[in-house]
Design an enzyme around this catalytic site. Structure first.
Site, short mmCIF file in Angstrom:
data_model
loop_
_atom_site.label_atom_id
_atom_site.label_comp_id
_atom_site.label_asym_id
_atom_site.label_seq_id
_atom_site.Cartn_x
_atom_site.Cartn_y
_atom_site.Cartn_z
N GLU A 268 0.84 -1.20 0.00
CA GLU A 268 0.00 0.00 0.00
C GLU A 268 0.87 1.25 0.00
O GLU A 268 2.09 1.17 0.17
CB GLU A 268 -0.95 0.01 1.21
N ASP A 275 1.95 6.26 10.20
CA ASP A 275 1.90 6.00 11.63
C ASP A 275 3.13 5.22 12.11
O ASP A 275 3.68 5.51 13.17
CB ASP A 275 0.61 5.29 12.03
#
Length: 386
Positions: A268, A275
């Protein structure tokens, strides 16, 4: 000074605002609820549903920003093309945000147009189509919404009996009733390769970040991840290829699966600080991911990215759901620890398993990374949310 409209005001946005203000910028933080973390440090804030295109347009007309920086997926992203045509800089670009906010667009670009190695996948607009696709892919398989973040709406499906629940759960996210179903890759590890594209300069790569996910959401990350140099080179080539195709300047979180047997798989892509990259707040690099993003956005020079020390992060999760402002126990114990930072994000309410803070540990280069990871997890468990 530039006026920056930040779309999404979570913990990543908060750190970006701090970096921006240290460079004298003016930030308007936006989110769907008041008191979001980035709003607490921004110059101004707006509360509205960013999936409402007209509301988004009203906020842009009100503030006349120079730059729009998306921090979340749930945005009426097609409106960003119009803003870009009006001369507003969209980060990294309207094209990048539209492609990466939709798993269908980015997966097709990566696999079909750029030829990157990915898991086999299909799309499903109905439960019957999901069942047909699962029969082709086999079990286990992964079912995801086209638009979501932090594992929301994602399911690991181990048998046909679980498909109906996966369909309903996946469709509960956003306003698109179409899911992606993909092959479950038997990987040995996964990494985030923070990639920086510049307005005037080469594409740069941070040392690879290893991470562990649970339910599609990150629980710990560590830098640098120890991977085969040939695999790292392959990942860097893929990251440069896909970010170049998407265009624009900024920091990207590019995720890969690593298999000793089959090599590197593109997973992805996020067109913003990641994060798992919060580990860079432990001073693992000369410039953390938020500073890198800001410099790329503003077109400021980046002299290079250097590993300064090793680091590990472990998240602090809420065990409860409450609209009351959360309280925390255990901070005294944490602050006794050497070479450790505690970052409470300041979220004004809780959900079960909501990420409320992070523990960051660091050590000199060539120290024991596994021991540091264990230390971060052990310390994070001392912090109680109530």
């Amino acid at each position: 000074m530039k006026k920056i409209l930040l779309l999404g005001s979570g913990e990543l946005g908060k750190e970006f605002v701090i970096s921006a203000q240290r460079k004298g910028q003016h930030v308007i933080a936006c989110d769907s609820y008041a008191g979001a973390p980035a709003m607490q440090v921004a110059d101004e804030f707006e509360v509205f549903d960013m999936l409402d295109g007209e509301a988004l347009e009203r906020v842009v007309e009100k503030h006349h920003p120079d730059i729009i920086v998306p921090e979340i997926e749930a945005i009426r992203t097609e409106r960003l093309y119009d803003f870009e045509k009006e001369g507003i800089q969209v980060v990294p670009s309207a094209r990048a945000v539209n492609f990466t906010m939709n798993r269908k667009a980015i997966r097709d670009l990566a696999a079909k147009e750029l030829g990157l190695k990915t898991a086999n996948y299909f799309y499903a607009k109905t439960l019957d189509e999901l069942k047909e696709a699962a029969a082709k892919i086999g079990f286990p398989c992964v079912v995801k919404p086209l638009m979501s973040s932090s594992g929301k709406g994602q399911s690991l499906v181990k048998s046909a009996d679980e498909l109906e629940h996966a369909w309903e759960y996946g469709c509960s996210r956003g306003d698109i009733r179409e899911l992606i179903i993909e092959e479950f890759i038997k990987f040995d590890s996964e990494i985030t390769l923070l990639t920086v594209t510049q307005k005037n300069g080469p594409t740069l790569f941070c040392p690879p970040i290893g991470h562990v996910q649970k339910g599609g959401d990150y629980r710990e990350s560590f830098q640098p991840a120890h991977i085969d140099p040939a695999h790292l080179k392959e990942a860097e080539e893929m990251a440069e290829k896909v970010t170049r195709a998407l265009t624009g300047a900024g920091l990207w979180g590019v995720e890969f699966f690593l298999s000793h047997e089959n090599g590197v798989y593109f997973s992805e892509l996020s067109p913003r600080p990641h994060d798992t990259g919060m580990v860079t707040l432990a001073g693992t690099q000369n410039l953390n991911e938020f500073e890198l993003h800001l410099r790329a956005v503003l077109g400021l020079p980046i002299p290079g990215i250097k590993q300064e020390r090793i680091g590990a992060s472990a998240v602090i999760l809420s065990p409860i759901a409450s609209q009351e402002r959360p309280q925390y126990r255990g901070m005294e114990e944490v602050t006794k620890e050497e070479d450790t930072y505690l970052r409470i994000f300041g979220k004004p309410f809780t959900r079960v398993n909501r990420r409320m803070g992070v523990v960051l540990c660091y050590a000199p280069l060539n120290s024991d990374l596994d021991a540091l990871r264990d230390k971060a997890k052990r310390i994070a468990e001392k912090v109680e949310v109530y």
